[in-house]
Design a protein around this motif. Structure first.
Motif, mmCIF file in Angstrom:
data_model
loop_
_atom_site.group_PDB
_atom_site.id
_atom_site.type_symbol
_atom_site.label_atom_id
_atom_site.label_comp_id
_atom_site.label_asym_id
_atom_site.label_seq_id
_atom_site.Cartn_x
_atom_site.Cartn_y
_atom_site.Cartn_z
ATOM 1 N N THR A 86 16.743 5.313 -11.218
ATOM 2 C CA THR A 86 17.334 5.015 -12.532
ATOM 3 C C THR A 86 17.981 6.249 -13.132
ATOM 4 O O THR A 86 19.102 6.184 -13.676
ATOM 5 C CB THR A 86 16.249 4.467 -13.481
ATOM 6 N N GLY A 87 17.298 7.390 -13.016
ATOM 7 C CA GLY A 87 17.876 8.647 -13.510
ATOM 8 C C GLY A 87 19.141 9.032 -12.767
ATOM 9 O O GLY A 87 20.108 9.519 -13.362
ATOM 10 N N ILE A 89 21.223 6.927 -11.316
ATOM 11 C CA ILE A 89 22.278 6.004 -11.769
ATOM 12 C C ILE A 89 22.827 6.461 -13.114
ATOM 13 O O ILE A 89 24.051 6.471 -13.343
ATOM 14 C CB ILE A 89 21.742 4.563 -11.818
ATOM 15 N N PHE A 90 21.945 6.849 -14.028
ATOM 16 C CA PHE A 90 22.407 7.344 -15.333
ATOM 17 C C PHE A 90 23.235 8.627 -15.185
ATOM 18 O O PHE A 90 24.211 8.836 -15.898
ATOM 19 C CB PHE A 90 21.229 7.582 -16.281
ATOM 20 N N TYR A 91 22.846 9.505 -14.249
ATOM 21 C CA TYR A 91 23.611 10.731 -14.042
ATOM 22 C C TYR A 91 25.001 10.414 -13.489
ATOM 23 O O TYR A 91 25.989 11.039 -13.881
ATOM 24 C CB TYR A 91 22.853 11.659 -13.078
ATOM 25 N N ILE A 93 26.663 7.671 -13.990
ATOM 26 C CA ILE A 93 27.434 7.044 -15.066
ATOM 27 C C ILE A 93 27.992 8.094 -16.026
ATOM 28 O O ILE A 93 29.069 7.925 -16.587
ATOM 29 C CB ILE A 93 26.563 6.013 -15.817
ATOM 30 N N TYR A 95 25.546 10.200 -18.021
ATOM 31 C CA TYR A 95 24.465 10.649 -18.886
ATOM 32 C C TYR A 95 23.810 11.843 -18.201
ATOM 33 O O TYR A 95 23.087 11.708 -17.224
ATOM 34 C CB TYR A 95 23.476 9.496 -19.098
ATOM 35 N N GLY A 98 20.095 12.432 -17.085
ATOM 36 C CA GLY A 98 19.562 11.620 -15.997
ATOM 37 C C GLY A 98 19.035 12.467 -14.854
ATOM 38 O O GLY A 98 18.072 12.082 -14.180
ATOM 39 N N TYR A 101 15.413 13.376 -15.196
ATOM 40 C CA TYR A 101 14.488 12.334 -14.777
ATOM 41 C C TYR A 101 14.300 12.337 -13.264
ATOM 42 O O TYR A 101 13.202 12.076 -12.770
ATOM 43 C CB TYR A 101 14.968 10.959 -15.247
#
Length: 123
Positions: A86-87, A89-91, A93, A95, A98, A101
């Motif tokens: 999840t982290g 994926i956020f990175y 994107i 963010y 991320g 995480y």
């Protein structure tokens, strides 16, 4: 002294009338053949059995904390993998936090496994 006075007031033929004569401790001659209570009609027995089984499991966990550590160590891989993915994926994107995480899940997983290995060595 007081008991002797009380027993003296009771006639001898009635003093021990209620006490059954048992020849040995395995004598079951006065045991009823039919159960006194029909347990199929008692409604709360299932709930009581579930309560005592649950209580037994909780006391077992309190008495043996190694079970808790092993359970957390077994589940830590899936938790760390899901947090890390999840982290990531956020990175991707955009963010930037991320990546913290991802690194944190790897470090956390490693620390939990080290703790589990150390506890296993002690026990």
């Amino acid at each position: 002294m007081f008991i002797n006075t009380l027993l003296a007031a009771i006639p001898i033929d009635k003093q021990l009338k209620h006490v059954p004569i048992v020849k040995n401790m395995y004598d079951a001659s006065n045991t009823p053949l039919k159960p006194i209570f029909d347990t199929t009609k008692i409604t709360f027995l299932d709930k009581a059995e579930h309560f005592f089984n649950t209580t037994d499991k909780i006391i077992n966990l309190i008495a043996h904390p190694i079970l808790i550590v092993n359970g957390l160590a077994g589940a830590s891989f899936y938790i760390a993998a899901s947090v890390g993915i999840t982290g990531l994926i956020f990175y991707i994107i955009g963010y930037k936090k991320g990546m913290k995480y991802v690194v944190g899940s790897l470090v956390g997983y490693t620390l939990i496994q080290i703790l589990n290995y150390g506890v296993d060595l002690l026990c």
